[in-house]
Write an enzyme that holds these catalytic residues in place. Sequence first.
Site, PDB file in Angstrom:
ATOM      1  N   TYR A   1      -3.715  -6.831  11.000  1.00 24.42           N
ATOM      2  CA  TYR A   1      -4.596  -6.094  11.922  1.00 24.42           C
ATOM      3  C   TYR A   1      -5.921  -6.819  12.121  1.00 24.42           C
ATOM      4  CZ  TYR A   1      -1.269  -2.243  11.370  1.00 24.42           C
ATOM      5  OH  TYR A   1      -0.139  -1.470  11.361  1.00 24.42           O
TER       6      TYR A   1
ATOM      7  N   VAL B   1       8.880  -1.435  11.020  1.00 23.01           N
ATOM      8  CA  VAL B   1      10.039  -2.304  11.258  1.00 23.01           C
ATOM      9  C   VAL B   1      10.853  -2.283   9.974  1.00 23.01           C
ATOM     10  CG1 VAL B   1      10.834  -4.647  11.743  1.00 23.01           C
ATOM     11  CG2 VAL B   1       8.788  -3.763  12.898  1.00 23.01           C
TER      12      VAL B   1
END
Length: 159
Positions: free
Chosen positions: A131, A87
Amino acid sequence: MDFKIRLGQEGDMQAVLDLITELAVFEKEPDAVEITVEDLINDGFSKDPKFKIYVAEQENTIIGIALFYERYSTWKGRTIHLEDLIVTKSKQKIGAGKALYKAVLKYAFDNNFNRVAWEVIDWNKNAIDFYKSTGATYLNDWSVVQMNKENLAKFIQNN
């Protein structure tokens, strides 16, 4: 959410390459990107595509991507490799990264893949923490091994 997630299209590949280059700079490898827009189009949109890609789009601008492909594990069978989740810096923290991540995981789940795997640089604590928070396992006792095209040629010539 003022962005949308969709499958990438050929016309998105310049923006995709721009994001790949931005990631390379972030990872302190600004000169490592060798592919071109034409490579991305040929490799992603030919009769036998080498990857799939989701894009995050906001106001007709690509602000993020998740590029992935199928591979095979001798332990698990059909798996997906998430090559890049990017991003653009100015649009981080709006949820686009998580939405792209979710799109890839949903694709894997819906298509009966047995695992999704990827690499993360060991100094990217924000990514590692994210994560882990999603249930992913961080394998700090495994290392990535690669052979570039130049060394591949040398090995083949000498062996």
